[in-house]
Design a protein around this motif. Structure first.
Motif, PDB file in Angstrom:
ATOM      1  N   PRO A 147       8.526  18.506  51.529  1.00 36.17           N
ATOM      2  CA  PRO A 147       9.304  17.840  50.481  1.00 36.17           C
ATOM      3  C   PRO A 147      10.699  17.472  50.968  1.00 36.17           C
ATOM      4  O   PRO A 147      11.706  17.835  50.359  1.00 36.17           O
ATOM      5  CB  PRO A 147       9.362  18.920  49.386  1.00 36.17           C
ATOM      6  CG  PRO A 147       9.406  20.196  50.153  1.00 36.17           C
ATOM      7  CD  PRO A 147       8.558  19.978  51.378  1.00 36.17           C
ATOM      8  N   ALA A 149      13.354  14.447  52.333  1.00 37.01           N
ATOM      9  CA  ALA A 149      13.664  13.025  52.449  1.00 37.01           C
ATOM     10  C   ALA A 149      14.081  12.710  53.884  1.00 37.01           C
ATOM     11  O   ALA A 149      14.030  13.573  54.767  1.00 37.01           O
ATOM     12  CB  ALA A 149      14.779  12.660  51.467  1.00 37.01           C
ATOM     13  N   GLN A 208       5.802  12.847  53.183  1.00 36.43           N
ATOM     14  CA  GLN A 208       6.775  13.446  52.266  1.00 36.43           C
ATOM     15  C   GLN A 208       6.112  13.622  50.910  1.00 36.43           C
ATOM     16  O   GLN A 208       5.566  12.666  50.346  1.00 36.43           O
ATOM     17  CB  GLN A 208       8.012  12.554  52.126  1.00 36.43           C
ATOM     18  CG  GLN A 208       9.055  13.124  51.167  1.00 36.43           C
ATOM     19  CD  GLN A 208      10.235  12.180  50.977  1.00 36.43           C
ATOM     20  OE1 GLN A 208      10.459  11.289  51.797  1.00 36.43           O
ATOM     21  NE2 GLN A 208      10.977  12.375  49.894  1.00 36.43           N
ATOM     22  N   VAL A 209       6.143  14.847  50.398  1.00 33.95           N
ATOM     23  CA  VAL A 209       5.478  15.156  49.135  1.00 33.95           C
ATOM     24  C   VAL A 209       6.493  15.702  48.135  1.00 33.95           C
ATOM     25  O   VAL A 209       7.540  16.217  48.523  1.00 33.95           O
ATOM     26  CB  VAL A 209       4.343  16.180  49.343  1.00 33.95           C
ATOM     27  CG1 VAL A 209       3.266  15.624  50.252  1.00 33.95           C
ATOM     28  CG2 VAL A 209       4.887  17.494  49.892  1.00 33.95           C
ATOM     29  N   PRO A 210       6.195  15.618  46.840  1.00 29.10           N
ATOM     30  CA  PRO A 210       7.082  16.219  45.840  1.00 29.10           C
ATOM     31  C   PRO A 210       7.146  17.732  46.031  1.00 29.10           C
ATOM     32  O   PRO A 210       6.188  18.359  46.502  1.00 29.10           O
ATOM     33  CB  PRO A 210       6.411  15.852  44.506  1.00 29.10           C
ATOM     34  CG  PRO A 210       5.536  14.683  44.820  1.00 29.10           C
ATOM     35  CD  PRO A 210       5.068  14.884  46.229  1.00 29.10           C
ATOM     36  N   ILE A 211       8.267  18.314  45.645  1.00 33.11           N
ATOM     37  CA  ILE A 211       8.438  19.756  45.801  1.00 33.11           C
ATOM     38  C   ILE A 211       7.374  20.520  45.025  1.00 33.11           C
ATOM     39  O   ILE A 211       6.904  21.573  45.468  1.00 33.11           O
ATOM     40  CB  ILE A 211       9.860  20.192  45.349  1.00 33.11           C
ATOM     41  CG1 ILE A 211      10.081  21.683  45.644  1.00 33.11           C
ATOM     42  CG2 ILE A 211      10.100  19.872  43.891  1.00 33.11           C
ATOM     43  CD1 ILE A 211      10.056  22.044  47.108  1.00 33.11           C
ATOM     44  N   GLU A 212       6.936  19.980  43.896  1.00 29.09           N
ATOM     45  CA  GLU A 212       5.904  20.653  43.098  1.00 29.09           C
ATOM     46  C   GLU A 212       4.582  20.743  43.866  1.00 29.09           C
ATOM     47  O   GLU A 212       3.885  21.763  43.825  1.00 29.09           O
ATOM     48  CB  GLU A 212       5.695  19.930  41.776  1.00 29.09           C
ATOM     49  CG  GLU A 212       6.900  19.944  40.839  1.00 29.09           C
ATOM     50  CD  GLU A 212       7.932  18.896  41.192  1.00 29.09           C
ATOM     51  OE1 GLU A 212       9.035  18.917  40.597  1.00 29.09           O
ATOM     52  OE2 GLU A 212       7.647  18.036  42.083  1.00 29.09           O
ATOM     53  N   THR A 213       4.250  19.684  44.576  1.00 33.79           N
ATOM     54  CA  THR A 213       3.018  19.682  45.381  1.00 33.79           C
ATOM     55  C   THR A 213       3.122  20.687  46.514  1.00 33.79           C
ATOM     56  O   THR A 213       2.167  21.424  46.819  1.00 33.79           O
ATOM     57  CB  THR A 213       2.760  18.275  45.951  1.00 33.79           C
ATOM     58  OG1 THR A 213       2.649  17.344  44.877  1.00 33.79           O
ATOM     59  CG2 THR A 213       1.496  18.245  46.791  1.00 33.79           C
ATOM     60  N   TYR A 214       4.295  20.730  47.141  1.00 35.39           N
ATOM     61  CA  TYR A 214       4.506  21.638  48.269  1.00 35.39           C
ATOM     62  C   TYR A 214       4.407  23.098  47.827  1.00 35.39           C
ATOM     63  O   TYR A 214       3.715  23.903  48.464  1.00 35.39           O
ATOM     64  CB  TYR A 214       5.871  21.365  48.891  1.00 35.39           C
ATOM     65  CG  TYR A 214       6.166  22.217  50.101  1.00 35.39           C
ATOM     66  CD1 TYR A 214       5.494  22.018  51.298  1.00 35.39           C
ATOM     67  CD2 TYR A 214       7.142  23.212  50.046  1.00 35.39           C
ATOM     68  CE1 TYR A 214       5.771  22.790  52.406  1.00 35.39           C
ATOM     69  CE2 TYR A 214       7.416  23.993  51.152  1.00 35.39           C
ATOM     70  CZ  TYR A 214       6.733  23.769  52.339  1.00 35.39           C
ATOM     71  OH  TYR A 214       7.005  24.550  53.438  1.00 35.39           O
ATOM     72  N   THR A 215       5.073  23.436  46.739  1.00 39.67           N
ATOM     73  CA  THR A 215       5.047  24.832  46.278  1.00 39.67           C
ATOM     74  C   THR A 215       3.644  25.225  45.811  1.00 39.67           C
ATOM     75  O   THR A 215       3.230  26.378  45.989  1.00 39.67           O
ATOM     76  CB  THR A 215       6.067  25.060  45.157  1.00 39.67           C
ATOM     77  OG1 THR A 215       5.822  24.136  44.081  1.00 39.67           O
ATOM     78  CG2 THR A 215       7.486  24.851  45.664  1.00 39.67           C
ATOM     79  N   THR A 232      12.008  26.418  48.510  1.00 47.67           N
ATOM     80  CA  THR A 232      12.419  25.431  47.509  1.00 47.67           C
ATOM     81  C   THR A 232      13.921  25.204  47.567  1.00 47.67           C
ATOM     82  O   THR A 232      14.404  24.061  47.547  1.00 47.67           O
ATOM     83  CB  THR A 232      12.008  25.897  46.104  1.00 47.67           C
ATOM     84  OG1 THR A 232      10.590  26.037  46.039  1.00 47.67           O
ATOM     85  CG2 THR A 232      12.462  24.892  45.050  1.00 47.67           C
ATOM     86  N   THR A 236      15.391  21.624  48.742  1.00 46.89           N
ATOM     87  CA  THR A 236      15.951  20.802  47.664  1.00 46.89           C
ATOM     88  C   THR A 236      17.468  20.859  47.596  1.00 46.89           C
ATOM     89  O   THR A 236      18.096  19.922  47.090  1.00 46.89           O
ATOM     90  CB  THR A 236      15.373  21.238  46.301  1.00 46.89           C
ATOM     91  OG1 THR A 236      15.719  22.616  46.049  1.00 46.89           O
ATOM     92  CG2 THR A 236      13.870  21.074  46.272  1.00 46.89           C
TER      93      THR A 236
END
Length: 295
Positions: A147, A149, A208-215, A232, A236
């Motif tokens: 996650p 950028a 690059q994935v959203p933090i929700e997907t990563y967690t 996280t 982030t």
């Protein structure tokens, strides 16, 4: 022959930085005590009853806090340990810290106010996270999802960090210094993965994935909640560009330039880190995920 009265205690002595520091000190005939839960004299940050035994006959301590100085409770632990170390005769503290973490700087202040010689090593993200840590298994699988950028990070080779730590522990002139340790250039995670793929002759997809997907993926792998919370925070908050600068900390401490990321990649390739075995299985592919970005 090294004298026991001048032992150097290396906390996290079996970790990425600690193991290298231990070996260098042994090579220099410095009496070393390894701070680890599995050492002959065990040490555990979560069990203060283990602290006094490892501090006996110790003059200097390399402090690497597990899992990171940004986690809740780190400042109290560093304060309690530092006070106990000084009380038991420790004369020098060299602490591994992180760049861009206000919580880490709170821990640094504790060490700086200890009343003994101190050196702070503020490290950027490790090159070896791609070869020894939590990114190795995804690289071997050919797919890395993070996650992050397009933020440049000046990845530091741990061998450079260990050189600085050992120099600070064994040579004069480093007391009261804060060394910010970075590599030679800024790379995004995508660029770093791309460089590894090209040099190793591998196909490695970066996404690059959203933090929700990563967690959610970390949870699926059984990674502890506190480790997920740390990752996280780092991805982030800390990876927001605040550390996208180069420093001369390695050169200031050692009188030489830091290792370039390309040189780290070539060293890893020479060791067969990202190679396929003759049977078609990839080296290291069975390793469980490790979440220790700065240990």
């Amino acid at each position: 022959m090294a004298q026991d009265i001048t032992k150097t205690l290396v906390l996290g002595g079996t970790g990425k930085t600690g193991s290298r520091i231990v070996q260098q000190l042994i090579d220099r005939d410095v009496a070393v005590r390894i701070g680890s839960r599995f050492a002959d004299i065990p040490f555990d940050w979560l069990d203060q009853s283990t602290w006094v035994p490892v501090l006996q006959d110790v003059k200097a301590v390399y402090i690497a806090y597990q899992p990171d100085l940004a986690v809740p409770g780190a400042v109290d632990a560093i304060r309690d340990f530092t006070q106990l170390a000084v009380k038991n005769g420790v004369q020098q503290l060299v602490m591994l810290s992180g760049r861009g973490e206000p919580e880490a700087q709170d821990c640094e202040r504790v060490v700086r106010q200890s009343g003994v010689d101190w050196t702070i090593l503020r490290a950027s993200w490790f090159c070896q996270n791609f070869s020894e840590g939590y990114l190795l298994e995804p690289i071997l699988a050919g797919y890395v999802a993070l996650p992050v950028a397009d933020i440049g990070e000046p990845f530091i080779d741990i061998d450079d960090l260990a050189d600085v730590a050992v120099t600070a522990l064994t040579q004069p002139g480093h007391s009261g210094k804060v060394y910010e340790l970075t590599g030679l250039r800024l790379l995004t995670f995508a660029e770093a993965i791309g460089e590894i793929a090209r040099a190793a002759g591998r196909s490695i997809q970066y996404e690059q994935v959203p933090i929700e997907t990563y967690t959610a993926t970390l949870t699926e792998y059984g990674v502890p909640e506190e480790a997920i919370a740390l990752m996280t925070y780092l991805f982030t908050e800390v990876m927001d560009g605040r550390n996208s600068t180069l420093t001369n900390g390695v050169e200031e401490a050692l009188g030489r330039k830091p290792t370039d990321f390309s040189d780290f990649v070539q060293k890893s390739i020479a060791l067969g880190i990202w190679a396929e075995t003759p049977g078609g299985e990839e080296a290291g592919a069975t390793r469980s995920p490790e979440i220790e970005p700065r240990q």
